[in-house]
Design a protein around this motif. Sequence first.
Motif, mmCIF file in Angstrom:
data_model
loop_
_atom_site.group_PDB
_atom_site.id
_atom_site.type_symbol
_atom_site.label_atom_id
_atom_site.label_comp_id
_atom_site.label_asym_id
_atom_site.label_seq_id
_atom_site.Cartn_x
_atom_site.Cartn_y
_atom_site.Cartn_z
ATOM 1 N N LEU A 168 0.835 -1.196 0.000
ATOM 2 C CA LEU A 168 0.000 0.000 0.000
ATOM 3 C C LEU A 168 0.874 1.251 0.000
ATOM 4 O O LEU A 168 0.614 2.214 -0.718
ATOM 5 C CB LEU A 168 -0.905 0.022 1.242
ATOM 6 N N ALA A 169 1.912 1.219 0.816
ATOM 7 C CA ALA A 169 2.782 2.386 0.946
ATOM 8 C C ALA A 169 3.577 2.647 -0.322
ATOM 9 O O ALA A 169 3.740 3.813 -0.731
ATOM 10 C CB ALA A 169 3.725 2.203 2.140
ATOM 11 N N ASP A 170 4.089 1.592 -0.962
ATOM 12 C CA ASP A 170 4.926 1.804 -2.149
ATOM 13 C C ASP A 170 4.120 1.776 -3.452
ATOM 14 O O ASP A 170 4.652 2.006 -4.536
ATOM 15 C CB ASP A 170 6.075 0.801 -2.210
ATOM 16 N N GLY A 171 2.828 1.506 -3.345
ATOM 17 C CA GLY A 171 1.951 1.545 -4.513
ATOM 18 C C GLY A 171 1.968 0.309 -5.373
ATOM 19 O O GLY A 171 1.260 0.261 -6.392
ATOM 20 N N SER A 172 2.725 -0.702 -4.994
ATOM 21 C CA SER A 172 2.819 -1.887 -5.854
ATOM 22 C C SER A 172 1.510 -2.662 -5.920
ATOM 23 O O SER A 172 1.258 -3.375 -6.888
ATOM 24 C CB SER A 172 3.960 -2.799 -5.381
ATOM 25 N N CYS A 173 0.646 -2.508 -4.892
ATOM 26 C CA CYS A 173 -0.646 -3.190 -4.955
ATOM 27 C C CYS A 173 -1.518 -2.590 -6.049
ATOM 28 O O CYS A 173 -2.408 -3.255 -6.590
ATOM 29 C CB CYS A 173 -1.368 -3.097 -3.617
ATOM 30 N N LEU A 174 -1.264 -1.331 -6.390
ATOM 31 C CA LEU A 174 -2.028 -0.646 -7.435
ATOM 32 C C LEU A 174 -1.323 -0.724 -8.776
ATOM 33 O O LEU A 174 -1.954 -0.953 -9.813
ATOM 34 C CB LEU A 174 -2.234 0.822 -7.052
ATOM 35 N N CYS A 175 -0.007 -0.526 -8.758
ATOM 36 C CA CYS A 175 0.751 -0.354 -9.999
ATOM 37 C C CYS A 175 1.534 -1.577 -10.444
ATOM 38 O O CYS A 175 2.076 -1.578 -11.559
ATOM 39 C CB CYS A 175 1.724 0.820 -9.834
ATOM 40 N N GLY A 176 1.603 -2.582 -9.595
ATOM 41 C CA GLY A 176 2.413 -3.738 -9.972
ATOM 42 C C GLY A 176 3.868 -3.363 -10.109
ATOM 43 O O GLY A 176 4.461 -2.765 -9.201
ATOM 44 N N ASP A 217 -4.563 4.932 -13.610
ATOM 45 C CA ASP A 217 -4.226 5.701 -14.811
ATOM 46 C C ASP A 217 -3.438 6.959 -14.471
ATOM 47 O O ASP A 217 -2.606 7.405 -15.258
ATOM 48 C CB ASP A 217 -5.503 6.096 -15.557
ATOM 49 N N ASN A 218 -3.712 7.533 -13.294
ATOM 50 C CA ASN A 218 -3.088 8.797 -12.943
ATOM 51 C C ASN A 218 -1.935 8.676 -11.945
ATOM 52 O O ASN A 218 -1.155 9.620 -11.812
ATOM 53 C CB ASN A 218 -4.144 9.751 -12.354
ATOM 54 N N CYS A 219 -1.843 7.550 -11.277
ATOM 55 C CA CYS A 219 -0.813 7.399 -10.248
ATOM 56 C C CYS A 219 0.261 6.379 -10.581
ATOM 57 O O CYS A 219 1.230 6.224 -9.831
ATOM 58 C CB CYS A 219 -1.470 7.021 -8.919
ATOM 59 N N CYS A 220 0.103 5.673 -11.671
ATOM 60 C CA CYS A 220 1.103 4.686 -12.076
ATOM 61 C C CYS A 220 1.741 5.123 -13.386
ATOM 62 O O CYS A 220 1.034 5.536 -14.327
ATOM 63 C CB CYS A 220 0.452 3.317 -12.271
ATOM 64 N N ASN A 221 3.035 5.025 -13.459
ATOM 65 C CA ASN A 221 3.755 5.364 -14.689
ATOM 66 C C ASN A 221 3.691 4.153 -15.603
ATOM 67 O O ASN A 221 4.526 3.268 -15.552
ATOM 68 C CB ASN A 221 5.193 5.758 -14.372
#
Length: 226
Positions: A168-176, A217-221
Motif C-alpha cells: 500500500l505504501a509503495d503503490g505496488s498493490c495498485l501499480c504492480g 491511470d493517474n498514479c502509475c507510470n
Amino acid sequence: GSSNESSNDSTVPIQPAEFSNESSNDSAAVPAEWDNVSCLCGSSTNHFYADYNFYEDYTCGSPGILEYACTAAPAEDFVFILGACCGTETAEERRIARQTVENGSCLCGNLNFYDGSEIPGWSGRTCSFDENSWACQRAEDDEGRSYLVSNCCGSKNIEEQRAYAASLADGSCLCGNSTFLHGKEIPNWSGRRCSGTENIWACALEESDGGRGYLADNCCNLSAYA
C-alpha cells in the motif's frame, strides 16, 4: 471513485497530561477523600484499581495521581483517569478485560491481531494496546474503530499483513511493477494526491472498478508498458 475518508486525528484517544509524582509523597498529607478515592470513583459500589498500569509507568495508585485527578486535572484528564481506575467489575475481571485489549481480541475477535503494524494514513501510529484501549470502548460501527479493524485484524498472518501494508505504501498493490507516482495530484479530485491512503480503498477493489482504474491511470507510470 470510492474513497476512504476516515477521520485520522479525530480518532486519537485522549491522553493524560504529564502527571506529577512529587506533590503528595507524604501519605499523611493526603486528605481522607483522596485516601478512600471517593473523590474520583464516587459511588462506593465502584472499585478502585490501584495496581492498574494505565499510562506509561503510572498506576492508578501511584503517588500524586489521585491528588492530580481530584484537584488539578482538566475535565478530559479526569475522565481518562476515571475510566482507567474506577469501575464496577472486580480487579480480576478488569485484568481479564485488559488481556483482551493487549492481545487484540476485544477488537478482532477470532481474527489475527497485527500487533505493531503501521496503520496507513495515521502518521506512523501502529496497531497496539494504546489504540485498542480507546477503540474497544466504542461501538462496533464507530468509524475510527472500524478503520482500525480493517487495518489491524484479518485472516492473514502477521508477515503477510506487513507485506500487504508495504505494498500500500509503495503503490505496488495498485501499480504492480510500474512506478507509483507518490504525491502527484489526481486530476478532478479536489487536490487529492497519489498516496498510500488512496491505495487503501483502491487496492481493496477489483481491478475492473472504475475508481481504482482512474487512480491507476493517474498514479502509475504505465508508459514503459504501453
